[in-house]
Write a protein that holds these residues in place. Structure first.
Motif, PDB file in Angstrom:
ATOM      1  N   ILE A 194       0.853  -1.186   0.000  1.00  0.00           N
ATOM      2  CA  ILE A 194       0.000   0.000   0.000  1.00  0.00           C
ATOM      3  C   ILE A 194       0.883   1.228   0.000  1.00  0.00           C
ATOM      4  CG2 ILE A 194      -1.666   1.351   1.317  1.00  0.00           C
ATOM      5  CD1 ILE A 194      -2.889  -1.188   2.319  1.00  0.00           C
ATOM      6  N   TRP A 195       0.607   2.125  -0.927  1.00  0.00           N
ATOM      7  CA  TRP A 195       1.362   3.378  -1.055  1.00  0.00           C
ATOM      8  C   TRP A 195       0.419   4.540  -0.756  1.00  0.00           C
ATOM      9  CZ3 TRP A 195       6.532   2.693  -2.653  1.00  0.00           C
ATOM     10  CH2 TRP A 195       6.836   1.447  -3.201  1.00  0.00           C
ATOM     11  N   PRO A 196       0.425   5.088   0.464  1.00  0.00           N
ATOM     12  CA  PRO A 196      -0.406   6.262   0.774  1.00  0.00           C
ATOM     13  C   PRO A 196       0.199   7.495   0.104  1.00  0.00           C
ATOM     14  CG  PRO A 196       0.399   5.157   2.781  1.00  0.00           C
ATOM     15  CD  PRO A 196       1.202   4.652   1.638  1.00  0.00           C
ATOM     16  N   SER A 197      -0.632   8.280  -0.602  1.00  0.00           N
ATOM     17  CA  SER A 197      -0.054   9.339  -1.421  1.00  0.00           C
ATOM     18  C   SER A 197      -1.070  10.432  -1.718  1.00  0.00           C
ATOM     19  CB  SER A 197       0.435   8.748  -2.752  1.00  0.00           C
ATOM     20  OG  SER A 197       0.900   9.749  -3.628  1.00  0.00           O
ATOM     21  N   THR A 198      -0.547  11.590  -2.117  1.00  0.00           N
ATOM     22  CA  THR A 198      -1.404  12.624  -2.694  1.00  0.00           C
ATOM     23  C   THR A 198      -1.074  12.823  -4.178  1.00  0.00           C
ATOM     24  OG1 THR A 198       0.127  14.347  -1.954  1.00  0.00           O
ATOM     25  CG2 THR A 198      -1.739  13.842  -0.511  1.00  0.00           C
ATOM     26  N   GLY A 199      -0.298  11.920  -4.744  1.00  0.00           N
ATOM     27  CA  GLY A 199      -0.060  12.051  -6.178  1.00  0.00           C
ATOM     28  C   GLY A 199       1.165  11.362  -6.713  1.00  0.00           C
ATOM     29  N   ASN A 200       2.272  12.091  -6.810  1.00  0.00           N
ATOM     30  CA  ASN A 200       3.439  11.577  -7.517  1.00  0.00           C
ATOM     31  C   ASN A 200       4.084  10.382  -6.821  1.00  0.00           C
ATOM     32  OD1 ASN A 200       3.627  13.211  -9.890  1.00  0.00           O
ATOM     33  ND2 ASN A 200       4.156  14.935  -8.573  1.00  0.00           N
ATOM     34  N   TYR A 201       4.008  10.343  -5.504  1.00  0.00           N
ATOM     35  CA  TYR A 201       4.532   9.173  -4.797  1.00  0.00           C
ATOM     36  C   TYR A 201       3.698   7.935  -5.138  1.00  0.00           C
ATOM     37  CZ  TYR A 201       5.910   6.107  -0.913  1.00  0.00           C
ATOM     38  OH  TYR A 201       6.345   5.054  -0.150  1.00  0.00           O
ATOM     39  N   GLY A 202       2.391   8.116  -5.191  1.00  0.00           N
ATOM     40  CA  GLY A 202       1.529   6.995  -5.555  1.00  0.00           C
ATOM     41  C   GLY A 202       1.766   6.541  -6.984  1.00  0.00           C
ATOM     42  N   ILE A 203       1.985   7.503  -7.881  1.00  0.00           N
ATOM     43  CA  ILE A 203       2.311   7.159  -9.268  1.00  0.00           C
ATOM     44  C   ILE A 203       3.620   6.372  -9.307  1.00  0.00           C
ATOM     45  CG2 ILE A 203       3.028   8.145 -11.486  1.00  0.00           C
ATOM     46  CD1 ILE A 203       1.011  10.438 -10.913  1.00  0.00           C
ATOM     47  N   GLY A 204       4.615   6.848  -8.562  1.00  0.00           N
ATOM     48  CA  GLY A 204       5.895   6.136  -8.494  1.00  0.00           C
ATOM     49  C   GLY A 204       5.740   4.760  -7.886  1.00  0.00           C
TER      50      GLY A 204
ATOM     51  N   ALA B  53      21.383  28.587  -0.810  1.00  0.00           N
ATOM     52  CA  ALA B  53      20.125  28.141  -0.217  1.00  0.00           C
ATOM     53  C   ALA B  53      19.504  27.040  -1.054  1.00  0.00           C
ATOM     54  CB  ALA B  53      19.142  29.303  -0.092  1.00  0.00           C
ATOM     55  N   VAL B  54      18.782  26.184  -0.376  1.00  0.00           N
ATOM     56  CA  VAL B  54      17.934  25.172  -1.015  1.00  0.00           C
ATOM     57  C   VAL B  54      16.508  25.449  -0.577  1.00  0.00           C
ATOM     58  CG1 VAL B  54      17.369  22.735  -1.217  1.00  0.00           C
ATOM     59  CG2 VAL B  54      19.741  23.435  -0.981  1.00  0.00           C
ATOM     60  N   VAL B  55      15.573  25.446  -1.525  1.00  0.00           N
ATOM     61  CA  VAL B  55      14.162  25.671  -1.224  1.00  0.00           C
ATOM     62  C   VAL B  55      13.376  24.463  -1.709  1.00  0.00           C
ATOM     63  CG1 VAL B  55      12.161  27.152  -1.589  1.00  0.00           C
ATOM     64  CG2 VAL B  55      14.456  28.165  -1.469  1.00  0.00           C
ATOM     65  N   SER B  56      12.559  23.902  -0.834  1.00  0.00           N
ATOM     66  CA  SER B  56      11.778  22.727  -1.231  1.00  0.00           C
ATOM     67  C   SER B  56      10.450  22.694  -0.506  1.00  0.00           C
ATOM     68  CB  SER B  56      12.547  21.429  -0.930  1.00  0.00           C
ATOM     69  OG  SER B  56      11.733  20.300  -1.203  1.00  0.00           O
ATOM     70  N   GLY B  57       9.380  22.586  -1.279  1.00  0.00           N
ATOM     71  CA  GLY B  57       8.074  22.352  -0.690  1.00  0.00           C
ATOM     72  C   GLY B  57       8.056  21.019   0.036  1.00  0.00           C
ATOM     73  N   VAL B  58       7.385  20.993   1.165  1.00  0.00           N
ATOM     74  CA  VAL B  58       7.361  19.772   1.976  1.00  0.00           C
ATOM     75  C   VAL B  58       6.065  19.016   1.750  1.00  0.00           C
ATOM     76  CG1 VAL B  58       7.400  18.819   4.298  1.00  0.00           C
ATOM     77  CG2 VAL B  58       8.895  20.707   3.719  1.00  0.00           C
ATOM     78  N   GLY B  59       6.196  17.896   1.049  1.00  0.00           N
ATOM     79  CA  GLY B  59       5.118  16.932   0.966  1.00  0.00           C
ATOM     80  C   GLY B  59       5.491  15.806   1.906  1.00  0.00           C
ATOM     81  N   SER B  60       6.293  14.872   1.394  1.00  0.00           N
ATOM     82  CA  SER B  60       6.806  13.798   2.250  1.00  0.00           C
ATOM     83  C   SER B  60       8.011  14.261   3.050  1.00  0.00           C
ATOM     84  CB  SER B  60       7.216  12.607   1.390  1.00  0.00           C
ATOM     85  OG  SER B  60       8.331  12.951   0.582  1.00  0.00           O
ATOM     86  N   ALA B  61       8.590  15.400   2.687  1.00  0.00           N
ATOM     87  CA  ALA B  61       9.848  15.911   3.262  1.00  0.00           C
ATOM     88  C   ALA B  61      11.030  15.063   2.845  1.00  0.00           C
ATOM     89  CB  ALA B  61       9.792  16.033   4.781  1.00  0.00           C
ATOM     90  N   GLY B  62      10.868  14.287   1.779  1.00  0.00           N
ATOM     91  CA  GLY B  62      12.013  13.554   1.255  1.00  0.00           C
ATOM     92  C   GLY B  62      13.000  14.485   0.594  1.00  0.00           C
TER      93      GLY B  62
ATOM     94  N   ASP C 159      -4.354  23.657  -2.818  1.00  0.00           N
ATOM     95  CA  ASP C 159      -4.257  22.926  -4.086  1.00  0.00           C
ATOM     96  C   ASP C 159      -2.868  23.034  -4.719  1.00  0.00           C
ATOM     97  OD1 ASP C 159      -5.396  21.216  -5.965  1.00  0.00           O
ATOM     98  OD2 ASP C 159      -5.968  22.867  -7.291  1.00  0.00           O
ATOM     99  N   ILE C 160      -1.817  23.098  -3.887  1.00  0.00           N
ATOM    100  CA  ILE C 160      -0.467  22.908  -4.426  1.00  0.00           C
ATOM    101  C   ILE C 160      -0.204  21.409  -4.326  1.00  0.00           C
ATOM    102  CG2 ILE C 160       1.969  23.533  -4.320  1.00  0.00           C
ATOM    103  CD1 ILE C 160       1.219  26.075  -2.887  1.00  0.00           C
ATOM    104  N   GLN C 161      -0.650  20.685  -5.330  1.00  0.00           N
ATOM    105  CA  GLN C 161      -0.657  19.226  -5.242  1.00  0.00           C
ATOM    106  C   GLN C 161       0.764  18.700  -5.105  1.00  0.00           C
ATOM    107  OE1 GLN C 161      -3.284  17.285  -8.061  1.00  0.00           O
ATOM    108  NE2 GLN C 161      -4.619  19.081  -8.160  1.00  0.00           N
ATOM    109  N   GLY C 162       0.989  17.951  -4.017  1.00  0.00           N
ATOM    110  CA  GLY C 162       2.303  17.371  -3.751  1.00  0.00           C
ATOM    111  C   GLY C 162       2.971  17.901  -2.505  1.00  0.00           C
ATOM    112  N   ILE C 163       2.461  19.003  -1.923  1.00  0.00           N
ATOM    113  CA  ILE C 163       3.075  19.535  -0.701  1.00  0.00           C
ATOM    114  C   ILE C 163       1.993  19.895   0.310  1.00  0.00           C
ATOM    115  CG2 ILE C 163       4.908  20.532  -2.125  1.00  0.00           C
ATOM    116  CD1 ILE C 163       3.848  23.319  -1.176  1.00  0.00           C
ATOM    117  N   GLY C 164       2.429  20.213   1.550  1.00  0.00           N
ATOM    118  CA  GLY C 164       1.522  20.764   2.548  1.00  0.00           C
ATOM    119  C   GLY C 164       0.484  19.791   3.036  1.00  0.00           C
ATOM    120  N   ASP C 165       0.928  18.757   3.729  1.00  0.00           N
ATOM    121  CA  ASP C 165       0.038  17.651   4.077  1.00  0.00           C
ATOM    122  C   ASP C 165      -0.456  17.681   5.523  1.00  0.00           C
ATOM    123  OD1 ASP C 165       0.118  16.287   1.504  1.00  0.00           O
ATOM    124  OD2 ASP C 165       2.228  16.020   1.936  1.00  0.00           O
ATOM    125  N   LYS C 166      -0.497  18.853   6.128  1.00  0.00           N
ATOM    126  CA  LYS C 166      -1.135  19.061   7.428  1.00  0.00           C
ATOM    127  C   LYS C 166      -0.475  18.270   8.562  1.00  0.00           C
ATOM    128  CE  LYS C 166      -5.592  19.515   6.930  1.00  0.00           C
ATOM    129  NZ  LYS C 166      -7.018  19.141   6.883  1.00  0.00           N
TER     130      LYS C 166
END
Length: 463
Positions: free
Chosen positions: A109-119, A221-230, A267-274
């Motif tokens: 089972i792959w819990p996801s909001t999008g690209n992780y599930g696709i992967g 600097a590195v800037v990255s939206g946090v979805g999984s925080a990978g 609706d920034i799909q892939g980040i911000g998962d509460k």
């Protein structure tokens, strides 16, 4: 039954694909277009192209409005069209090579909001596992179509991008029906995700600025939206080389969980998962910034719509505009807006390099763009100019939270509610995450995994 496991590259080979057996690499590159579902495409999981050069763009300063170099590494050319496939492969191969999962028995089972599930769908099915992806019903229809095309089952849960608890609950429900057979591969807590980005993404970024001689050859600097925080794990590696680099986490204003202990739908799909993810080393984060989801979507439409491109070509090299239009999705634009904000906040100059990621491309968001047309009308040249000035040129330094010691502790403490109260992690391990040694132990597993893969391939005659 054939007991041979289907595995692919080591972490080192994903970082440096020129170290793959030339015969295997040649076949993999041929299959990339001929048969993208062939497992040999595992050897195409890399930030580099067939020429072994890193895939990136330095954004035109007429687009960003800042002096600093904003460098974007993009995931467009990974198998599945997103770098998340590297995380899913790394998570699963670590378990396969240690005999923790068996394709003849286990369901993944792959819990996801999008690209992780696709992967996960692509990787799991290529490794011959029964594969289920859990995805919020509010995600783009393209995501569901792609997952089904890879041979996985998909279950939709209530809500949208920020409704991750519902995904967890459905995963637990399925697992509880047969706990011996079902394995949940949670991107938010599986350290294979962290290790892919620490070793592969982080080292790729370092080699990029050094070898390509961009700016001063350092990372400011590195800037990255946090979805999984990978992805933000690349910062742990970068700080080992550039100790003064700023590691900046990005999230939506509409769901400012880390920055404001907040909640909401966005609706920034892939980040911000509460929630604050288990694999996020928040003690190494120098700042959190938040950007607007509607600006990210409208900005993407500006970069990809023919009218928007025509407007941009009046003052930006047309070839650059065309290239940019092929590498961004919503979260990638959000990352760029965050990078501009960082450049302004820290007053970075022309020798300073800010690096970020474009996770996926417009191919996953045509339905979202169509919704914008229905909501606001078709974009014309006047609207394109307005969006450019307000979204890109108008970036402000509001919603910027410095990583003081107190703030880092707050960010760390937020993990308790998700991971100890809900997901069964121990307080003792949560406390250990405050220490650098905890993360160094996770990093060391890269070499151990590579050795296991090498040994297995040699034994089975892969090499």
């Amino acid at each position: 039954m054939n007991s041979k496991k289907i595995i692919g590259p080591t972490f080192e080979e994903m970082l440096h694909p020129d170290k793959i057996d030339p015969k295997i690499r040649k076949i993999a590159l041929e299959k990339m277009k001929e048969d993208p579902l062939d497992p040999i495409n595992f050897f195409n999981i890399t930030w580099r192209g067939p020429d072994n050069k890193i895939k990136y763009v330095v954004l035109p300063k007429k687009l960003t409005g800042v002096d600093a170099n904003i460098i974007v590494m993009y995931g467009r050319d990974f198998p599945t069209g997103s770098h998340k496939v590297g995380a899913t492969y790394s998570i699963l191969v670590e378990k396969v090579i240690r005999n923790e999962v068996d394709p003849s028995y286990h369901t993944l089972i792959w819990p996801s909001t999008g690209n992780y599930g696709i992967g996960g769908a692509w990787v799991g099915c290529r490794m011959k596992f029964d594969t289920i992806v859990i995805l919020p019903e509010g995600m783009s229809k393209e995501r569901f179509e792609i997952i089904n095309s890879y041979g996985a089952r998909v279950i939709a849960t209530p809500g949208s991008e920020s409704n991750v608890k519902e995904i967890y609950d459905k995963s637990k429900e399925i697992w509880s029906q047969n706990p011996e057979k079902v394995r949940i591969l949670n991107q938010f807590s599986e350290f294979g995700n962290y290790r892919f980005h620490y070793y592969v993404t982080g080292n790729t970024m370092i080699e990029l600025v050094q070898n390509e001689k961009i700016g001063n050859g350092r990372i400011a600097a590195v800037v990255s939206g946090v979805g999984s925080a990978g992805t933000i794990a690349c910062g742990d590696r970068i700080k080992q080389v550039f100790s003064d680099a700023k590691i900046v986490t990005l999230e939506p204003i509409q769901c400012p969980t880390i920055s404001m202990n907040g909640y909401g739908s966005h609706d920034i799909q892939g980040i911000g998962d509460k929630h604050v993810t288990w694999i996020h080393n928040v003690m190494n984060s120098d700042a959190v910034v938040a950007v607007d989801d509607m600006e990210s979507k409208k900005g993407l439409q500006l970069l990809t719509d023919e009218v928007g491109k025509r407007f941009l070509k009046d003052f930006i090299e047309p070839k650059a505009v065309d290239e940019i239009s092929t590498i961004f999705g919503i979260s990638g634009v959000a990352n760029v807006l965050g990078a501009i904000k960082v450049a302004k906040q820290y007053k970075f100059g022309p020798n300073d390099n800010i690096i970020t990621i474009a996770t996926d491309t417009i191919d996953r968001y045509h339905s979202v763009m169509a919704d914008l047309d229905r909501q606001f009308g078709k974009m014309d040249l006047s609207e394109a100019k307005s969006r450019f000035n307000s979204i890109f040129m108008g970036v402000k330094t509001d919603w910027f939270f410095e990583g003081t010691l107190e703030n880092r502790r707050r960010w760390h403490n937020l993990k308790y509610y998700t991971w100890v109260e809900q997901q069964g992690k121990s307080v003792e391990e949560l406390n250990e995450q405050m220490n650098l040694s905890y993360w160094e132990k996770q990093q060391a597993i890269v070499k151990e995994t590579d050795k296991l893969i090498y040994d297995y391939r040699k034994k089975e005659g892969y090499d």
